[in-house]
Scaffold this active site. Sequence first.
Site, PDB file in Angstrom:
ATOM      1  N   CYS A 190      -7.715   0.479  -0.753  1.00 48.88           N
ATOM      2  CA  CYS A 190      -7.319  -0.122   0.687  1.00 48.88           C
ATOM      3  C   CYS A 190      -6.711  -1.613   0.428  1.00 48.88           C
ATOM      4  O   CYS A 190      -8.036  -2.350   0.216  1.00 48.88           O
ATOM      5  CB  CYS A 190      -8.360   0.239   1.574  1.00 48.88           C
ATOM      6  SG  CYS A 190      -8.027  -0.672   3.193  1.00 48.88           S
TER       7      CYS A 190
ATOM      8  N   CYS B 203      -9.730 -10.635  22.419  1.00 49.46           N
ATOM      9  CA  CYS B 203      -8.972  -9.697  21.488  1.00 49.46           C
ATOM     10  C   CYS B 203      -7.959  -8.845  22.179  1.00 49.46           C
ATOM     11  O   CYS B 203      -7.537  -7.926  21.448  1.00 49.46           O
ATOM     12  CB  CYS B 203     -10.031  -9.009  20.762  1.00 49.46           C
ATOM     13  SG  CYS B 203     -10.979  -7.931  21.848  1.00 49.46           S
TER      14      CYS B 203
ATOM     15  N   CYS C 256       0.717  -1.173  -0.139  1.00 45.37           N
ATOM     16  CA  CYS C 256      -0.043   0.105   0.112  1.00 45.37           C
ATOM     17  C   CYS C 256       0.906   1.240  -0.031  1.00 45.37           C
ATOM     18  O   CYS C 256       1.863   1.397   0.939  1.00 45.37           O
ATOM     19  CB  CYS C 256      -0.938  -0.048   1.154  1.00 45.37           C
ATOM     20  SG  CYS C 256      -1.906   1.527   1.395  1.00 45.37           S
TER      21      CYS C 256
ATOM     22  N   TYR D 212     -21.156 -13.025  26.357  1.00 43.78           N
ATOM     23  CA  TYR D 212     -20.762 -11.828  25.468  1.00 43.78           C
ATOM     24  C   TYR D 212     -21.069 -12.581  23.913  1.00 43.78           C
ATOM     25  O   TYR D 212     -20.189 -12.454  23.018  1.00 43.78           O
ATOM     26  CB  TYR D 212     -19.354 -11.401  25.500  1.00 43.78           C
ATOM     27  CG  TYR D 212     -18.832 -11.177  26.932  1.00 43.78           C
ATOM     28  CD1 TYR D 212     -18.922  -9.963  27.266  1.00 43.78           C
ATOM     29  CD2 TYR D 212     -18.234 -12.195  27.617  1.00 43.78           C
ATOM     30  CE1 TYR D 212     -18.374  -9.492  28.761  1.00 43.78           C
ATOM     31  CE2 TYR D 212     -17.899 -11.955  29.145  1.00 43.78           C
ATOM     32  CZ  TYR D 212     -18.019 -10.443  29.248  1.00 43.78           C
ATOM     33  OH  TYR D 212     -17.583 -10.165  30.705  1.00 43.78           O
TER      34      TYR D 212
HETATM   35  N1  SAH Z   1     -19.015 -13.762  20.682  1.00 45.01           N
HETATM   36  C1  SAH Z   1     -19.577 -12.707  19.502  1.00 45.01           C
HETATM   37  C2  SAH Z   1     -19.234 -11.252  19.968  1.00 45.01           C
HETATM   38  C3  SAH Z   1     -17.942 -10.977  20.595  1.00 45.01           C
HETATM   39  S1  SAH Z   1     -17.785  -9.161  20.766  1.00 45.01           S
HETATM   40  C4  SAH Z   1     -18.886 -13.126  18.213  1.00 45.01           C
HETATM   41  O1  SAH Z   1     -17.973 -13.863  18.024  1.00 45.01           O
HETATM   42  O2  SAH Z   1     -19.379 -12.561  17.310  1.00 45.01           O
HETATM   43  C5  SAH Z   1     -18.148  -8.917  22.489  1.00 45.01           C
HETATM   44  C6  SAH Z   1     -19.850  -8.620  22.836  1.00 45.01           C
HETATM   45  O3  SAH Z   1     -19.895  -8.485  23.878  1.00 45.01           O
HETATM   46  C7  SAH Z   1     -20.261  -7.431  21.928  1.00 45.01           C
HETATM   47  O4  SAH Z   1     -21.325  -8.045  21.129  1.00 45.01           O
HETATM   48  C8  SAH Z   1     -20.648  -6.400  23.048  1.00 45.01           C
HETATM   49  O5  SAH Z   1     -21.972  -5.807  22.774  1.00 45.01           O
HETATM   50  C9  SAH Z   1     -20.922  -7.588  24.292  1.00 45.01           C
HETATM   51  N2  SAH Z   1     -20.710  -7.061  25.573  1.00 45.01           N
HETATM   52  C10 SAH Z   1     -20.160  -6.097  26.287  1.00 45.01           C
HETATM   53  N3  SAH Z   1     -19.914  -6.070  27.572  1.00 45.01           N
HETATM   54  C11 SAH Z   1     -20.782  -6.997  28.112  1.00 45.01           C
HETATM   55  C12 SAH Z   1     -21.242  -7.349  29.151  1.00 45.01           C
HETATM   56  N4  SAH Z   1     -20.919  -6.910  30.320  1.00 45.01           N
HETATM   57  N5  SAH Z   1     -22.102  -8.354  29.254  1.00 45.01           N
HETATM   58  C13 SAH Z   1     -22.604  -8.923  27.943  1.00 45.01           C
HETATM   59  N6  SAH Z   1     -22.225  -8.755  26.746  1.00 45.01           N
HETATM   60  C14 SAH Z   1     -21.562  -7.507  26.649  1.00 45.01           C
END
Ligand code: SAH
Length: 486
Positions: A190, A439, A99, A342
């Site tokens: 990009c 992450c 790039c 999550y």
């Molecule tokens: N496992 C999913 C999303 C992971 S990203 C995938 O692989 O696609 C993390 C996620 O946690 C997001 O959707 C965010 O909205 C959520 N999140 C953030 N804080 C949280 C909490 N305290 N309790 C529950 N979910 C939460």
Amino acid sequence: MIGQDIKDYLIQILERRDIRKYMKRECPVVKNEIYELEITNLGANGEGIGRIDGYTLFVRGAIPGDKIRVKIIKTKKKYGYGIVADIIEPSNDRISPICPVANKCGGCSLQHMSYEGQLKYKESLIKESLIRIGEIDEALIEEISEPIIRANNPYYYRNKVQFPVRDNNGRIEIGFYAKSSHRIVETPRCYIQDTYNEEIIATIKKFMIDNQITAYNEFKHSGLIRHILIRKGATRDKFHVTIVINGKKLQKIKLLTENLMKLTKVEAFSLNVNQEKTNVVLGKQMINIEGPTYLIDNIKDISYQISPLSFYQVNPAQTVKLYDKVLEYTGLTGTETVYDLYCGIGTISLFLAKSAKEVHGVEIIDQAINDARENAKLNNIKNAFFYIGKSEEVMPELYVKKGIKADVVVVDPPRKGCDETLLKAMIEMAPKTIVYVSCDPGTLARDVKYLCGQGYILDKVCGCDMFCHSTHVETVVRLCLKESAK
Ligand code: SAH
């Protein structure tokens, strides 16, 4: 003999002086001066790290193995910053980025490093975090770590992009932010995005110029178009375009809709209203102009509908591999109760459902849970249940009040990691297996340390390169309950 004693004595004094100098933390470099430096490590933001007399220097754009001349630009007590004045001998991992704006754009911080080099760096970042912050034995980490899951193609991989649109003295700029700044770096291509975005951007820019539609000015908080968000459903190769506006409506929207829908891969067009003085890209109000509101994508044999504000992984090719690793680490046999905390739109929950007795997903964003429930229906999955709320509040409640005790817990928290309340609740429930998707290796290591102090053993570690050319890395680890604690 006496001569030798005196020599030893003098060496001792000199060494002590050095120690004293180090203890006082005298800075051995001077601002604006140039020094030779060997880069030995990479920092969390991709900056090269080297040492002069024990003093740490961070140098943007330098990579391990580089011998450089560094110009000091800032000194602090314990560390300083420099820029590459010139490269005396390049690292074996150094390549020319494809790039042309890689050095200016804030998007890719590792394009000057070979893909092999990037993977090496990410693997060592995970290991070092688990050793240093997680206090896991180094030999154990070496034994249980699997090779990082690499991308077949580290370019053109993303399924989502947000282009800032800015007014620069009457000129429309569409591109990416420069490093640590809101200055726009424009680029015709990009290299980590789908090239189809170029046609979408060209169509919108032409429409703006032809119809005198203004771009946003951050300082004056004036101008209409702030951002262009493009999401792609990779399996169907369809694109959803959202234009974020600093206003309530967009003039001549019919014409723009026609132009966009003429592009064969564009399936939907929406507006998003964001009139706040904020760095947050999307406002709360979405206005669907044309096409479906949901993006549809597949991960293996499961279809997902994704609403515009819900989280969805950005690298579809690597997501499949990541979820396969999660499934492998769970060791499901069909009889287990699983929590997916999550859970976003339920991607992992539904991916695991057919291998488990039942899956309970918890997520804070209600729209994502709506998606998750719809997705369960869409795939005729009847053993996945979803709950809105904070994992640290909902999970203990489900366990205590409803008696839902998991054999396996999967967590996939945002960068800040798991809330301590949740970790405590998990320990109380004592699932046999915890699979932690993260992450951020730093917060992962912090939470692993906690769990390992409370009866769990770390027994699998695997990185997954979801964000090629950036310093970010995804990690999956498995923790098993110690035999004695069962
Ligand atoms: N496992 C999913 C999303 C992971 S990203 C995938 O692989 O696609 C993390 C996620 O946690 C997001 O959707 C965010 O909205 C959520 N999140 C953030 N804080 C949280 C909490 N305290 N309790 C529950 N979910 C939460």
